[in-house]
Write an enzyme that holds these catalytic residues in place. Structure first.
Site, PDB file in Angstrom:
ATOM      1  CB  CYS A  75      -0.933  -0.006   1.200  1.00  0.00           C
ATOM      2  SG  CYS A  75      -1.897   1.518   1.368  1.00  0.00           S
ATOM      3  CB  CYS A  80      -3.347   2.640  -1.087  1.00  0.00           C
ATOM      4  SG  CYS A  80      -3.626   0.936  -0.624  1.00  0.00           S
ATOM      5  CE  LYS A  83      -5.231   3.657  -5.453  1.00  0.00           C
ATOM      6  NZ  LYS A  83      -5.660   2.287  -5.569  1.00  0.00           N
ATOM      7  CE1 TYR A 217      -6.588  -2.502  -6.516  1.00  0.00           C
ATOM      8  CE2 TYR A 217      -7.620  -4.647  -6.707  1.00  0.00           C
ATOM      9  CZ  TYR A 217      -6.680  -3.823  -6.127  1.00  0.00           C
ATOM     10  OH  TYR A 217      -5.820  -4.322  -5.177  1.00  0.00           O
ATOM     11  CD  GLU A 221      -7.259   1.791  -8.477  1.00  0.00           C
ATOM     12  OE1 GLU A 221      -8.132   1.969  -7.604  1.00  0.00           O
ATOM     13  OE2 GLU A 221      -6.163   1.236  -8.230  1.00  0.00           O
ATOM     14  CG  HIS A 486     -28.995  21.885  -2.356  1.00  0.00           C
ATOM     15  ND1 HIS A 486     -29.100  20.983  -3.391  1.00  0.00           N
ATOM     16  CD2 HIS A 486     -29.177  23.112  -2.897  1.00  0.00           C
ATOM     17  CE1 HIS A 486     -29.350  21.631  -4.511  1.00  0.00           C
ATOM     18  NE2 HIS A 486     -29.395  22.939  -4.236  1.00  0.00           N
ATOM     19  CD  GLU A 491     -28.476  17.817  -2.714  1.00  0.00           C
ATOM     20  OE1 GLU A 491     -29.497  18.156  -2.076  1.00  0.00           O
ATOM     21  OE2 GLU A 491     -27.829  18.602  -3.426  1.00  0.00           O
TER      22      GLU A 491
END
Length: 511
Positions: A75, A80, A83, A217, A221, A486, A491
């Site tokens: 990672c 992670c 990336k 992935y 990515e 908002h 939302e």
């Protein structure tokens, strides 16, 4: 290894007495951790804080291309962290090119150009600072850090070999396997020209025109950020993208990438790679898996394999420890308490069978294990309903079940969904209704939320909060009763009305 129900009795039985000193004193270490990734580091530090004598061995074998890195595991070094930083670089580039002029910034998209060396250097400098920080943290917690490769001699004895080939032997009352995994490369002629995710973030030359092989992935990515920083990226996929994820969401993520500059070659596999002796470019011979027709693609400056990962279990002599491996995956079967078939040997992280290859999962499992072993704790790691995000150009976040898995498990489900366009996309007139959100509910259980999926900017930030609601067994009525903020993307989860079963359009107009 069978994972039965997590009962109170089972949890109580797994809460081992601390056993520090006494019989354990005949061993060099109370706990020996093999692997310095996120899970191993977390467990080692937590156990040491509880009074255990802990050592941690971590040794990174260079990739076939010679790339190596420091303490911290996949990672931190090649996963992670780099990336996400390169994904962020791509987002900045896309924002300057497509959004900034509409918000009044005097930016000429034609002159935008990312300097690879600056990006790579800054990312690598940050990673090195993390490597140093992890080493310092182990020292502060009284964990003995050993930059050695550890192999079993017997269930309690380990042979340690340093970079010079010097070997020593130690014993441990308990051992934790946290060795993680490494990328699988291509087994074809010319594979010596192929890099993997172990290499791309440290690549000293500009990757230039890149062919990414795979549909994982990692593949999407990497191709996504390469396109975003202005490089040419092509993805060669054998079959479906993001296997194991929601198929509808995976296809939407790929469609967005294709519409925004990433090329896709579907239903094909590479069969050979050749390097031009004059300019060093690469050409890839490929085969269509259905028709068996062949062709050649290129020239490319880089070919990146992202066709899967394999556990680092083969070279640590697990046969001498008695730990059994899964016959096909090579991973380590464990029970709910991270125990292997050998009572004093545990495993966490990417190497466990039926686990999740996610950093926070490994960290949670490591800390919970230390607490059970040395403080009589009863916390176990729940491997279901764990949120995650794929950092494609338009991020895909999810928690809970996919539509396919939900249908298989419950038979009857309902899906509330909507397409939408973020407010920030209105002035530059970006893609209408490209973003998408859906709640999967169980209509036979008060419309309990059993899955959430979103394709949108900052999807990870949104999904993290929803994961709390899913863990608390929230219902659709709970979401409806929540007042949204908002104007935000999130939302929309409080105003979902359209169901898939109705057949009505999920596209949205206005705010």
């Amino acid at each position: 290894m069978h994972r039965g129900p997590i009962t109170e009795a089972a949890i109580a039985a797994a809460a081992v007495d601390p056993d520090i000193g006494g019989a354990a004193a005949s061993y060099d270490w109370d706990l020996f951790v093999i692997g310095g990734g996120s899970g191993g580091l977390a467990c080692a530090k937590a156990a040491a804080e509880l009074g255990a004598r802990v050592a941690l061995a971590d040794f990174v074998k260079p990739s076939p291309q010679g790339t190596k890195w420091g303490l911290g595991g996949t990672c931190v070094n090649v996963g992670c962290i780099p990336k996400k930083l390169m994904h962020t670089a791509a987002l900045h580039g896309e924002a300057m090119k497509h959004m900034a002029p509409s918000f009044g910034w005097n930016v000429d998209p034609a002159t935008l150009k990312l300097d690879w060396e600056t990006l790579r250097s800054n990312v690598c400098d940050y990673i090195r600072s993390l490597n140093f920080g992890y080493s310092a943290s182990l020292r502060s917690k009284n964990v003995k850090y050993l930059n050695v490769y550890a192999r079993f001699q017997d269930p309690h004895t380990l042979e340690l070999e340093d970079k010079n080939g010097t070997k020593t032997v130690v014993t441990a009352r308990r051992v934790l396997l946290a060795t993680g995994g490494r990328p699988t490369t291509l087994d074809i002629p010319g594979r010596e020209h192929v890099i993997t995710s172990d290499d791309i973030f440290f690549l000293e030359r500009d990757p230039g025109r890149t062919l990414v092989v795979g549909a994982s992935y990692v593949a999407l990515e990497c191709a996504g950020f390469l396109t975003g920083i202005g490089r040419t990226a092509t993805v060669m996929m054998r079959s479906i993208p993001l296997r194991g994820f929601d198929a509808d969401m995976a296809n939407r993520a790929v469609d967005f990438m294709e519409q925004h500059g990433t090329a896709f070659v579907r239903g094909c596999v590479p069969v050979a790679i050749t390097k031009d002796a004059t300019d060093g470019t690469l050409r890839v011979e490929y085969e269509n898996v259905s028709t068996k027709e062949r062709g050649v693609l290129g020239p490319y400056d880089t070919v990146l394999a992202a066709v899967g990962r394999k556990p680092e279990t083969a070279a640590i002599h697990l046969d001498k420890s008695g730990v059994r491996l899964h016959p096909t995956s090579g991973k380590v079967p464990t029970d709910h308490f991270e125990r292997t078939n050998v009572p004093h040997i545990y495993a966490i992280g990417d190497i466990i069978e039926d686990g999740l290859e996610l950093t926070p999962v490994a960290i949670h499992a490591g800390r919970a294990l230390a607490d059970r072993l040395y403080a009589g704790g009863k916390t176990v790691t729940e491997y279901r309903s764990v949120p995650t995000t794929v950092f494609t150009p338009l991020e895909y976040g999810c928690v809970g079940l996919s539509e396919e898995a939900a249908t298989e498990k419950f038979g009857i489900i309902e899906v509330y969904h909507t397409n939408f366009k973020p407010l920030e996309w209105q002035l530059p007139h970006l893609d209408d209704n490209a973003c998408y959100m859906k709640l999967i509910v169980n209509p036979m259980d008060s419309e309990r939320i059993i899955g959430f999926h979103i394709l949108a900017p900052n999807a990870g930030e949104i999904t993290q909060a929803v994961a709390v609601a899913v863990r608390c067994r929230a219902t659709k009525a709970d979401f409806d009763a929540t007042i949204g903020i908002h104007p935000t993307i999130a939302e929309d989860m409080t105003t979902l009305k359209v169901t898939k079963s109705s057949g009505a359009s999920a596209e949205k107009a206005g705010c």
